[in-house]
Design a protein around this motif. Structure first.
Motif, mmCIF file in Angstrom:
data_model
loop_
_atom_site.group_PDB
_atom_site.id
_atom_site.type_symbol
_atom_site.label_atom_id
_atom_site.label_comp_id
_atom_site.label_asym_id
_atom_site.label_seq_id
_atom_site.Cartn_x
_atom_site.Cartn_y
_atom_site.Cartn_z
ATOM 1 N N GLY A 1 7.290 6.566 -1.979
ATOM 2 C CA GLY A 1 7.791 7.598 -1.136
ATOM 3 C C GLY A 1 8.423 7.101 0.164
ATOM 4 O O GLY A 1 8.902 6.000 0.274
ATOM 5 N N GLU A 2 8.403 8.004 1.114
ATOM 6 C CA GLU A 2 8.912 7.686 2.448
ATOM 7 C C GLU A 2 7.722 7.596 3.399
ATOM 8 O O GLU A 2 7.124 8.616 3.761
ATOM 9 N N PRO A 3 7.360 6.374 3.834
ATOM 10 C CA PRO A 3 6.146 6.203 4.648
ATOM 11 C C PRO A 3 6.186 6.883 6.003
ATOM 12 O O PRO A 3 5.130 7.210 6.557
ATOM 13 N N PHE A 4 7.385 7.159 6.553
ATOM 14 C CA PHE A 4 7.444 7.841 7.844
ATOM 15 C C PHE A 4 7.092 9.335 7.726
ATOM 16 O O PHE A 4 6.997 10.028 8.738
ATOM 17 N N LEU A 5 6.862 9.816 6.506
ATOM 18 C CA LEU A 5 6.325 11.159 6.309
ATOM 19 C C LEU A 5 4.807 11.194 6.507
ATOM 20 O O LEU A 5 4.223 12.268 6.670
ATOM 21 N N TYR A 6 4.185 10.033 6.487
ATOM 22 C CA TYR A 6 2.724 9.954 6.540
ATOM 23 C C TYR A 6 2.238 10.196 7.969
ATOM 24 O O TYR A 6 2.550 9.427 8.885
ATOM 25 N N MET B 1 0.849 -1.188 0.000
ATOM 26 C CA MET B 1 0.000 0.000 0.000
ATOM 27 C C MET B 1 0.886 1.240 0.000
ATOM 28 O O MET B 1 1.689 1.434 0.908
ATOM 29 N N VAL B 2 0.751 2.069 -1.040
ATOM 30 C CA VAL B 2 1.551 3.294 -1.155
ATOM 31 C C VAL B 2 0.815 4.413 -0.429
ATOM 32 O O VAL B 2 -0.196 4.912 -0.914
ATOM 33 N N LEU B 3 1.335 4.811 0.720
ATOM 34 C CA LEU B 3 0.672 5.828 1.534
ATOM 35 C C LEU B 3 0.974 7.245 1.062
ATOM 36 O O LEU B 3 0.162 8.154 1.237
ATOM 37 N N THR B 4 2.149 7.442 0.496
ATOM 38 C CA THR B 4 2.549 8.768 0.017
ATOM 39 C C THR B 4 3.558 8.603 -1.106
ATOM 40 O O THR B 4 4.335 7.644 -1.123
ATOM 41 N N GLU B 5 3.519 9.522 -2.050
ATOM 42 C CA GLU B 5 4.537 9.559 -3.107
ATOM 43 C C GLU B 5 5.662 10.524 -2.714
ATOM 44 O O GLU B 5 6.691 10.596 -3.382
ATOM 45 N N ARG B 6 5.473 11.272 -1.617
ATOM 46 C CA ARG B 6 6.500 12.213 -1.161
ATOM 47 C C ARG B 6 7.693 11.457 -0.581
ATOM 48 O O ARG B 6 7.526 10.387 -0.004
ATOM 49 N N CYS B 7 8.868 12.034 -0.748
ATOM 50 C CA CYS B 7 10.073 11.369 -0.241
ATOM 51 C C CYS B 7 11.052 12.402 0.294
ATOM 52 O O CYS B 7 11.006 13.575 -0.071
ATOM 53 N N THR B 8 11.946 11.946 1.170
ATOM 54 C CA THR B 8 12.975 12.813 1.744
ATOM 55 C C THR B 8 14.233 12.844 0.881
ATOM 56 O O THR B 8 15.141 13.627 1.155
ATOM 57 N N LEU B 9 14.309 11.973 -0.120
ATOM 58 C CA LEU B 9 15.458 11.927 -1.017
ATOM 59 C C LEU B 9 14.991 12.164 -2.456
ATOM 60 O O LEU B 9 13.802 12.067 -2.754
ATOM 61 N N ARG B 10 15.954 12.459 -3.341
ATOM 62 C CA ARG B 10 15.654 12.634 -4.759
ATOM 63 C C ARG B 10 16.593 11.729 -5.549
ATOM 64 O O ARG B 10 17.597 12.163 -6.106
ATOM 65 N N CYS C 1 14.737 6.447 -9.524
ATOM 66 C CA CYS C 1 13.825 5.860 -8.527
ATOM 67 C C CYS C 1 12.791 5.013 -9.246
ATOM 68 O O CYS C 1 12.174 5.456 -10.227
ATOM 69 N N ALA C 2 12.580 3.796 -8.776
ATOM 70 C CA ALA C 2 11.671 2.868 -9.442
ATOM 71 C C ALA C 2 10.220 3.331 -9.398
ATOM 72 O O ALA C 2 9.382 2.821 -10.144
ATOM 73 N N HIS C 3 9.915 4.297 -8.517
ATOM 74 C CA HIS C 3 8.566 4.860 -8.449
ATOM 75 C C HIS C 3 8.515 6.284 -9.001
ATOM 76 O O HIS C 3 7.461 6.914 -8.974
ATOM 77 N N ALA D 1 7.571 13.597 -8.100
ATOM 78 C CA ALA D 1 6.324 13.866 -7.383
ATOM 79 C C ALA D 1 6.402 15.233 -6.711
ATOM 80 O O ALA D 1 7.420 15.583 -6.115
ATOM 81 N N ASP D 2 5.339 15.957 -6.785
ATOM 82 C CA ASP D 2 5.253 17.267 -6.136
ATOM 83 C C ASP D 2 5.176 17.061 -4.625
ATOM 84 O O ASP D 2 4.321 16.310 -4.137
ATOM 85 N N ASN D 3 6.071 17.714 -3.857
ATOM 86 C CA ASN D 3 6.050 17.544 -2.403
ATOM 87 C C ASN D 3 4.819 18.155 -1.749
ATOM 88 O O ASN D 3 4.589 17.965 -0.556
ATOM 89 N N MET D 4 4.039 18.897 -2.517
ATOM 90 C CA MET D 4 2.768 19.410 -2.021
ATOM 91 C C MET D 4 1.625 18.438 -2.346
ATOM 92 O O MET D 4 0.470 18.683 -2.011
ATOM 93 N N LEU D 5 1.986 17.331 -3.008
ATOM 94 C CA LEU D 5 0.988 16.326 -3.383
ATOM 95 C C LEU D 5 0.297 15.778 -2.145
ATOM 96 O O LEU D 5 0.934 15.547 -1.118
ATOM 97 N N GLU D 6 -0.991 15.565 -2.249
ATOM 98 C CA GLU D 6 -1.729 15.009 -1.115
ATOM 99 C C GLU D 6 -1.419 13.530 -0.956
ATOM 100 O O GLU D 6 -1.347 12.786 -1.922
ATOM 101 N N ASP D 7 -1.231 13.108 0.290
ATOM 102 C CA ASP D 7 -1.037 11.695 0.585
ATOM 103 C C ASP D 7 -2.357 10.958 0.442
ATOM 104 O O ASP D 7 -3.432 11.567 0.344
ATOM 105 N N MET D 8 -2.281 9.621 0.457
ATOM 106 C CA MET D 8 -3.505 8.840 0.495
ATOM 107 C C MET D 8 -4.294 9.220 1.755
ATOM 108 O O MET D 8 -3.722 9.300 2.850
#
Length: 255
Positions: free
Chosen positions: A55-60, A1-10, A14-16, A21-28
């Motif tokens: 993304g990075e799930p600990f951002l969720y 389950m992809v909770l967010t496309e946001r990530c702390t790295l660039r 990246c396979a995803h 992805a826009d860091n202002m993008l809304e999470d699930m």
């Protein structure tokens, strides 16, 4: 389950395609996450591994709620319940408590060979996990990534060629999103993040399955059966040939 496309790295390649992805993008939304879990486990008796990723799930922000919801309702239907992280964030107490309570395995992708500052961060993260009694696994420091070529590959529109690419790939990574089971989590993420605008129908809708025959339908889909025989994103992917295109892990794009 992809909770967010946001990530702390660039990360390059990246396979995803999370770098796009826009860091202002809304999470699930939490409602969608609950719906995803409910749709899946109402139809699936047992799964070997159920993963919360980004993304990075600990951002969720609602991660503790998601862990508790799935843990309380469906933990006995999951062999390995895991979270995959790049290790850049040390989770807060509420996340750690839920992980311990529901035996969540933290899978840490080790990028310290490319990003030296992460060595110290991993030490902090691992000590924190050990102090809380949370299980974890960290990949070896030395490794490589395969390049799938989503940004530049064009395999054309020949159905026979696309079916061959799909059949040889055999990706094991499905994604549940609402009631939709996507055959390839990367295909769905990349199509969205790179605005490919393809693959809108490349899923199995659990809500539309027949009550009598849904297990056969899910098994057939999981093993790669569909009327079309391939995914639209197969046009833009090296597929199994990605193993021929190797780069170091987590090389960063310049800011």
């Amino acid at each position: 389950m992809v909770l967010t496309e946001r990530c702390t790295l660039r990360c390059k390649k990246c396979a995803h395609a999370c770098y796009a992805a826009d860091n202002m993008l809304e999470d699930m939304s939490i409602e969608m996450a609950y719906k995803s879990a409910d749709s899946f486990f109402e139809k699936v008796d047992l799964i070997n591994e159920f993963v919360l990723i980004g993304g990075e799930p600990f951002l969720y922000k609602k991660l503790p709620d998601i862990i508790e919801y799935i843990g309380k309702k469906y933990r006995n239907q999951i062999n390995i319940f895991s979270i995959t992280t790049n290790g850049t964030i040390t989770p807060k107490r509420d996340v750690l408590e839920m992980c311990k309570k529901y035996h969540v395995l933290i899978r840490i992708s080790n990028y310290s060979e490319q990003i030296k500052r992460l060595k110290k961060q991993y030490e902090v993260l691992i000590k924190t996990l050990e102090d809380f009694g949370v299980e974890y696994d960290i990949t070896p420091e030395h490794g490589h990534w395969m390049v799938y070529g989503f940004e530049y590959v064009d395999n054309g529109d020949n159905p026979e060629q696309l079916i061959s690419i799909f059949d040889n790939c055999k990706t094991p990574c499905r994604e549940i999103r609402g009631s939709k089971l996507y055959y390839c989590v990367m295909a769905r993420s990349v199509a969205d993040n790179l605005h490919k605008n393809v693959g809108k129908d490349d899923y199995l809708d659990f809500d539309s399955l027949s009550e009598k025959d849904y297990k056969r339908q899910i098994l057939e889909y999981t093993y790669g059966y569909s009327e079309k025989g391939y995914l639209d994103m197969c046009k833009y992917c090296h597929g199994a040939d990605a193993r021929k295109y190797i780069i170091p892990v987590a090389e960063q794009l310049s800011l």
